[in-house]
Scaffold this active site. Structure first.
Site, short mmCIF file in Angstrom:
data_model
loop_
_atom_site.label_atom_id
_atom_site.label_comp_id
_atom_site.label_asym_id
_atom_site.label_seq_id
_atom_site.Cartn_x
_atom_site.Cartn_y
_atom_site.Cartn_z
N ARG A 185 0.83 -1.20 0.00
CA ARG A 185 0.00 0.00 0.00
C ARG A 185 0.87 1.25 0.00
O ARG A 185 0.62 2.22 -0.72
CB ARG A 185 -0.89 0.03 1.24
N ILE A 186 1.90 1.24 0.84
CA ILE A 186 2.77 2.40 0.97
C ILE A 186 3.71 2.50 -0.22
O ILE A 186 3.90 3.58 -0.79
CB ILE A 186 3.55 2.34 2.29
N ASP B 292 9.88 -6.64 -5.41
CA ASP B 292 8.78 -7.32 -4.72
C ASP B 292 8.49 -8.63 -5.45
O ASP B 292 7.93 -8.62 -6.54
CB ASP B 292 7.52 -6.45 -4.69
N ARG C 69 9.41 -1.97 9.17
CA ARG C 69 9.66 -2.64 10.45
C ARG C 69 11.16 -2.79 10.64
O ARG C 69 11.90 -3.11 9.71
CB ARG C 69 8.99 -4.02 10.48
N GLU D 185 12.90 -1.76 19.43
CA GLU D 185 12.32 -0.43 19.36
C GLU D 185 11.79 -0.03 20.74
O GLU D 185 10.88 -0.68 21.25
CB GLU D 185 11.16 -0.44 18.35
N HIS E 27 9.20 6.35 15.52
CA HIS E 27 8.05 5.66 14.92
C HIS E 27 6.88 6.62 14.73
O HIS E 27 5.76 6.39 15.21
CB HIS E 27 7.64 4.46 15.79
#
Length: 349
Positions: A179-180, A200, A261, A288, A307
């Site tokens: 999506r991004i 991808d 991530r 994180e 984040h």
């Protein structure tokens, strides 16, 4: 049509108002559901008290859960495990007002045949905007030169120490046509500033080409990357997909951007590469946050943000709106716009 037929058809059916419970913490409720969102919620659903819960221990919440046909979930939602599902015999739909559902939707939800939707499309917008800003600044090394300015002060000779400072004829490598990734591709092509390579393995190459980018293999793309931006989901297959060898393949002066991530990158390899001069903009890390002793905090060629690329504050109301649209469609008997299936979770967050 005869008059009798018209009479039998009657007026359009009024949409149902399914019994709906919100599962999220109080802070999320206050942030995501303002007056406009609450008005839509009450118009589309039957709402009892309490309106929302972050745990399911109280008798009042358990009573609401037993009647609920729809759950609207977000940050702070408990895991919808078998124990929870047994307490919700009338449940038919889980509408998530945030991004990934992995944290609270286990296989038992799909075993039960429940409808699951996500507002991840809405969350993709601010991440893509953050990424575009980071890419544009990366072309001219803006954040790194800004840190150099604090050290060099009156001496501007440092401007030549971070490679070519240009937004023209650059190559951006996007890992993940998600999506991004799709949105970042579209934004870059609109500006017509960079050649875009997309890595991808599960994306349709024809779709990548139609978006104005070029499909590529990771090993082929890395040596061409002026900017490497990560948009892959967190899956067992993507853990540490960027290791020492991949970082070493980047050309001098390249900038790594991670808004996906932290686990996509081997942190030890990243620390070593950045100590060696790799530029990085990291909105996510592994772990994180990073431990206080991490060298990444002190390197002038590394930008760390906590984040923040995804939806925050008023931005999150867009995701609440997306969940409410799914609720309205469900109540009207219309198909969902962003359904999540068991199969989709094997390739997306």
């Amino acid at each position: 049509m005869t008059a009798g037929a018209a009479d039998r058809s009657g007026p359009p059916a009024t949409p149902r108002r399914p019994e709906t419970l919100l599962l999220m913490n109080d802070r999320t409720l206050r942030t995501q559901f303002g007056p406009q969102e609450l008005a839509r919620l009450h118009a589309a659903a039957s709402i009892g008290q309490p309106l929302s819960a972050a745990d399911l221990e109280s008798a009042a919440v358990r009573a609401r859960l037993a009647e609920a046909e729809v759950l609207i979930t977000s940050w702070g939602c408990p895991v919808l495990d078998t124990h929870v599902l047994q307490a919700a015999p009338r449940l038919k739909a889980v509408l998530h007002a945030a991004g990934s559902i992995r944290g609270h939707v286990p296989p038992a939800v799909f075993d039960r045949g429940l409808l699951v939707t996500t507002a991840a499309d809405s969350n993709a917008e601010p991440v893509a905007q953050y990424t575009l800003g980071a890419i544009l600044w990366a072309f001219k090394k803006v954040p790194f030169l800004a840190m150099d300015a604090r050290r060099f002060r009156e001496d501007w000779s440092y401007v030549h120490e971070r490679g070519e400072l240009s937004g023209r004829d650059r190559t951006v490598v996007l890992v993940g046509f998600s999506r991004i990734g799709r949105r970042v591709t579209a934004l870059l092509r609109t500006l017509d500033l960079a050649r875009v390579l997309v890595v991808d393995p599960v994306a349709d190459p024809d779709e990548i080409i139609a978006a104005g980018a070029e499909p590529a293999q990771l090993a082929q793309a890395l040596p061409q990357a002026d900017v490497l931006s990560l948009h892959a989901p967190e899956l067992p297959a993507t853990r540490h997909m960027i290791k020492a060898a991949q970082l070493a393949a980047l050309p001098p002066g390249a900038v790594l951007i991670n808004t996906a991530r932290g686990s996509l990158i081997d942190t030890a390899a990243l620390e070593a590469a950045c100590r060696g001069g790799l530029h990085a903009v990291l909105d996510v890390t592994d772990p994180e946050p990073l431990p206080a002793h991490s060298p990444l905090y002190d390197l002038p060629n590394v930008v760390l943000t906590p984040h923040i690329a995804g939806s925050l504050a008023s931005e999150t109301r867009t995701m609440a709106g997306a969940a409410l649209t799914e609720l309205e469609r469900y109540a009207a008997g219309l198909p969902p716009l962003a359904q999540v299936t068991r199969q989709l979770l094997t390739v997306q967050a």
